[in-house]
Every structure is written in C-alpha cells, then in structure tokens.
Write an enzyme that holds these catalytic residues in place. Structure first.
Site, PDB file in Angstrom:
ATOM      1  N   LYS A 112      20.999  52.929  22.079  1.00 42.84           N
ATOM      2  CA  LYS A 112      20.405  54.002  21.335  1.00 42.84           C
ATOM      3  C   LYS A 112      21.487  54.814  20.694  1.00 42.84           C
ATOM      4  O   LYS A 112      21.003  55.475  19.572  1.00 42.84           O
ATOM      5  CB  LYS A 112      19.546  54.917  22.353  1.00 42.84           C
ATOM      6  CG  LYS A 112      18.474  54.439  23.156  1.00 42.84           C
ATOM      7  CD  LYS A 112      17.498  53.623  22.458  1.00 42.84           C
ATOM      8  CE  LYS A 112      16.239  53.284  23.322  1.00 42.84           C
ATOM      9  NZ  LYS A 112      16.318  51.925  24.038  1.00 42.84           N
TER      10      LYS A 112
HETATM   11  C1  PLP Z   1      15.693  50.707  24.088  1.00 45.09           C
HETATM   12  C2  PLP Z   1      16.561  49.501  24.813  1.00 45.09           C
HETATM   13  C3  PLP Z   1      16.399  48.508  24.673  1.00 45.09           C
HETATM   14  C4  PLP Z   1      14.941  47.918  23.753  1.00 45.09           C
HETATM   15  O1  PLP Z   1      15.295  48.049  22.570  1.00 45.09           O
HETATM   16  P1  PLP Z   1      14.120  48.189  21.591  1.00 45.09           P
HETATM   17  O2  PLP Z   1      14.624  48.610  20.069  1.00 45.09           O
HETATM   18  O3  PLP Z   1      13.097  49.204  22.192  1.00 45.09           O
HETATM   19  O4  PLP Z   1      13.524  46.923  21.522  1.00 45.09           O
HETATM   20  C5  PLP Z   1      17.099  47.332  25.300  1.00 45.09           C
HETATM   21  N1  PLP Z   1      17.938  47.649  26.158  1.00 45.09           N
HETATM   22  C6  PLP Z   1      18.141  49.024  26.305  1.00 45.09           C
HETATM   23  C7  PLP Z   1      19.470  49.242  27.306  1.00 45.09           C
HETATM   24  C8  PLP Z   1      17.656  49.771  25.631  1.00 45.09           C
HETATM   25  O5  PLP Z   1      18.038  51.307  26.096  1.00 45.09           O
END
Ligand code: PLP
Length: 498
Positions: A112
């Site tokens: 993120k």
């Molecule tokens: C948010 C997140 C995801 C999923 O990503 P999306 O963009 O929502 O598909 C996968 N792994 C981690 C560690 C995340 O924080």
C-alpha cells in the site's frame, strides 16, 4: 482527460479526478485514452532510477503537470528516509525459479505504501492546480494495513489532515502499535469500540452527514477518502510493472520485447488492474495471473464470467485480500466493453440489487484472454511458505504465497514457461504469527505477543526485522483515544475544529 465508468459525469483532468476521488454519478474515473509506448521507451527505462521511471510514466497520464511538479511529488514520496531499499521496488531473482517484485520496502512494510506515499503528494499539487480553496481531511476506517499506510503518506502534507479509526479488538498488536505511535502534526488516530464494520459504518455516516459537512466547509474543510477507487492511487502502481520489466531485461532474464507474465495476490483488484493498464500501454505482458484466498469471487468470475458475492466471508491468514466486492473490476469492464458505460452501469446495478451479475460471452472471452485465476486456502498457503523457504531459503508472506501457488498451478495447467514475476506485497514480518506457524509446528514462548514474535522469526530465519517494525516497541504511544461508534463525529470535530 478522464471520464466516469458510468457515463453520467463530465470529463475531467487528472488533477480534478484526484481531488474528486469518485465521480459524481458514483462511477470511477478512467483515462479516455490510454497512452501507448514503444520498445525504445521501455529500453530507456532500464538505465533509469525508479524515480525517473515513475516520472516518465506519470507524465503520460498527467499532461497538465510540469516535469518539475512531478519530480517534486515523486522525490517526496520515494526517498531513502521512507524506503529502506534504494531500488524502491527491487526485483529479487531466484535461481531456477520465478522473480519476485518486492513492494514492501516502504515505511509500513506492505505494498500500500507504493501508492499511499505518492497519492498525498499528487493530491496536494492537484488542489493548487484546480484552485481548490479548501483543506482536505481524509477519513479512514481500517482493518489494519491501509490506515497505517495512509497515516505515513499524509503526515505533514500541506493542506491535508488525516484521521484513522481502527476497531479496538480487530487489529494485530503490530498493526495497533504502528498506528498509535504515529507522528506528524496533521494526524489523529482513535480506537473504536466494535469491529471493522462498526468503524466503517461510523465513517460512512460522517461522510453523508450534510449538516456536519456544511459546518466543516464553513471552516474551509472538505472530507475525502484514500481508498483505492481514487485514480491517484492506481496510477503509481502502473510504474512498478514497467520497472520490473526493465529490471528483467537488465538482469538478462529476457530480451527487450519478449513477453513476461505476472502473478498478483488480489483483493480489491487495484494492483492487478495497474498491470492491465501497463499491458494496454504496450508493455509486453502475456498473462496476468489473479491469485485469491478462500474469498475466491474473482477466481470464479475469471473462469465463468459470473460475479457472485452471495457467499460466506472467510477470515484468512492473508487478511488484506479478504474482500468480496472488488471495486476496481468496474474499470476493467469499462475498458473491455469498449467504454460501454451503460452496460457497466447495468452490471453494477445488478450487483447492488441482487449481489451478482453475469457478463456477456464476448467480454468474458476478453477477460479470459488476459487473466488466469486460481485460489488457495490457508493450509495450502502455509505449506507453500514452508516449501519455498526450504527449497530456496526465500521467505514469503501469506499474501505472496497465494500468488506463488497460483503461478505453480498455472504452470501445471498450461505448460506456459514464459518468465514470470511474482508480485510480493508484504514483508513476512508483518504477518509473523502465521509465517512462524507455517515454518514450525512447535509453539513459541512469546505466542500472543507479536513484538516478541518478530525476534523469534528473525532468529529462526537469520533475516533482519524491517527497521520500521523493529523500532515499534520503544516508541511513545501518542494516540490513546477510544471512542464509541456514536461519538466518532465528535472526535473528528474536535480534531478539525478544535
Ligand atoms: C491490499 C493488499 C493486497 C491486495 O491488493 P488489491 O489492490 O486490493 O488487489 C494484497 N496484499 C497485501 C499485503 C495488501 O496489503
């Protein structure tokens, strides 16, 4: 320019799309024209830093930003105060195995950060560009990862305030410490008595509270959110697909122009959709492998063309993918139908009313040509963590393990040996309890105390605890406020209006 996936709002500039977040008709903003690049553009990236790669790609989508403005945003987001690896998104090559794109060297140790470091910078610049006079106050209800990443991204950013609510018993000890020790002059954090839904409902109630919003506006403040429907959160993610490709070329794993596949652990479909945009731009991507956990709505959708959220919600060891409505799918369908907003509108309407929809055969074929999908349950995910560690001495977090396994099933099913990059979305230390239990069967002295588990995992694997997590125990806990789901508004008022 950008238009809404539901077709009932005017076209806007990138800056306007970023300030607005969501379109007035409830749709998501998508680019009217996806820029197309050539092989020379890709080859040139190979010699550039991550920051320069980002500038070249962002410039294609945000023509109203000057090179200087983009550079400033990018350097504020991706620098060595915030990222522990100079490559920002390094590619790890495994001998006789796939490559891993590590997106977790940022301040919160999860992917993120890639978007939430840059979004606040782009937003702040966009406010100036659009002559928006107000300040923006970001409200976030978090089940863990997003809240901390948003706090780190928005802290001390001009003309923004950031307020995060987390469920008092709903986050891990590491996640709680990450949030309550947050520093910055524009940040506020409160625990909500209740679960994630209570926190989220409370935030939504504040967003639609007309009287309260009017009062804030009279003080020059506008509320906004930082979730992944904002174009400004998606665009930064396109960059690392290019960056990984350039690094694959530099490492000699492929020649420029050769196709590669990506396997992506998927929840809200934001990460993998950025890969789709990269492919549309001309980056040689073969297949995008969409990996899910037991909440396997997307696996079914990609395999059958039916999206059905009417099913049980599972709490898994890859919690950031525990999601039944993947909002960014709306953008994909918009593009695959040739920007047919009325069809997209109808499907979203069916989803709201009956919880499911079925796309036509032609659109489904287009989905299946680009994506391939599979899912794993928790046992398979843990087994994968152990196998990969034993075979390659590489430690996967549970989200990345889901993607690794989907790639293995893809290989078996298709015999397609195109080089593959597995997108690695979190440091294994962020989920140390699950990772430890995957590696060992015996229990640990410090079970239940996540901070102690960090050291246990480090001792067993010889890997260092990421700096951002290691320093948590010694930091002052600055945010001890607790509110009730009915007093969240008062908390916001007190923070913003004094
Ligand atoms: C948010 C997140 C995801 C999923 O990503 P999306 O963009 O929502 O598909 C996968 N792994 C981690 C560690 C995340 O924080």
């Amino acid at each position: 320019m950008y238009h809404s996936t539901r077709g009932e709002s005017c076209a806007v500039t990138a800056a306007q799309a970023i300030v607005a977040g969501i379109a007035p008709d409830g749709g998501l903003y998508a680019p009217i024209e996806i820029p197309v690049i050539d092989l020379r553009f890709i080859s040139q990236l190979a010699e550039k830093s991550y920051q320069d790669r980002a500038k070249d790609i962002l410039a294609l989508f945000m023509p109203e930003f000057t090179e200087l403005e983009l550079r400033k945003c990018i350097l504020n987001a991706y620098n060595l105060d915030k990222f522990s690896n100079p490559a920002i998104a390094p590619l790890r090559l495994i001998e006789d195995g796939p490559a891993l794109l590590e997106l977790w060297h940022g301040p919160t140790a999860a992917f993120k950060d890639m978007a939430l470091q840059l979004l606040p910078q782009l937003l702040s610049e966009s406010l100036v560009k659009t002559n928006t006079e107000t300040q923006i106050a970001i409200l976030v209800a978090t089940s863990g990862d997003t809240g901390k990443a948003a706090l780190e991204g928005f802290r001390d950013v001009d003309r923004t305030e950031i307020i995060v609510f987390y469920p008092i018993d709903g986050v891990s000890e590491v996640q709680r410490l990450q949030m309550v020790t947050q520093q910055g002059r524009n940040v506020a954090v409160a625990a909500v008595k209740g679960n994630f839904d209570d926190a989220q409902t409370g935030v939504k109630r504040i967003f639609v509270d007309k009287e309260f919003n009017r009062e804030l506006l009279s003080h020059g403040i506008c509320l906004s959110s930082a979730n992944s429907i904002n174009w400004g959160r998606l665009l930064p993610q396109v960059v690392y697909y290019f960056s990984a490709y350039a690094d694959m070329v530099s490492a000699g794993r492929i020649c420029a122009g050769e196709a590669i596949n990506f396997s992506v652990p998927t929840g809200n479909f934001g990460n993998i959709l950025a890969g789709y945009y990269a492919k549309r731009m001309g980056l040689p991507i073969g297949r995008l492998i969409c990996a899910s956990n037991q909440n396997n709505v997307l696996t079914e959708f990609i395999n059958t063309g039916i999206y059905d959220r009417n099913r049980n919600f599972h709490q898994t060891i890859s919690p950031s993918m525990d999601i039944l409505v993947s909002s960014n799918l709306e953008r994909l369908l918009f593009h695959l139908t040739g920007e047919d907003s009325s069809r997209v509108f109808a499907w979203q309407h069916e989803l709201t009313v009956q919880g499911s929809y079925c796309i036509d055969m032609k659109t489904h074929q287009a989905v299946a040509d680009i994506f391939w999908a599979d899912w794993s349950d928790d046992d398979a995910t843990k087994a994968t963590i152990a196998e990969v560690y034993n075979q390659y001495k590489y430690l996967l977090d549970p989200h990345t393990a889901v993607a690794w396994r989907a790639y293995q099933s893809y290989l078996q099913a298709t015999q397609d040996h195109t080089p593959c990059v597995i997108v690695s979305t979190a440091s294994p230390f962020k989920f140390c309890e699950s990772v430890l239990s995957a590696l060992c069967t015996e229990s640990f002295s410090s079970i239940g105390q996540s901070i102690g588990l960090l050291d246990d995992l480090s001792k067993i694997t010889g890997l260092p605890v990421p700096g951002a997590l290691a320093s948590l125990a010694g930091r002052p806990q600055l945010h001890r406020q607790v509110c009730d789901k009915n007093t969240m508004r008062e908390f916001v008022a007190k923070h913003l209006l004094g």
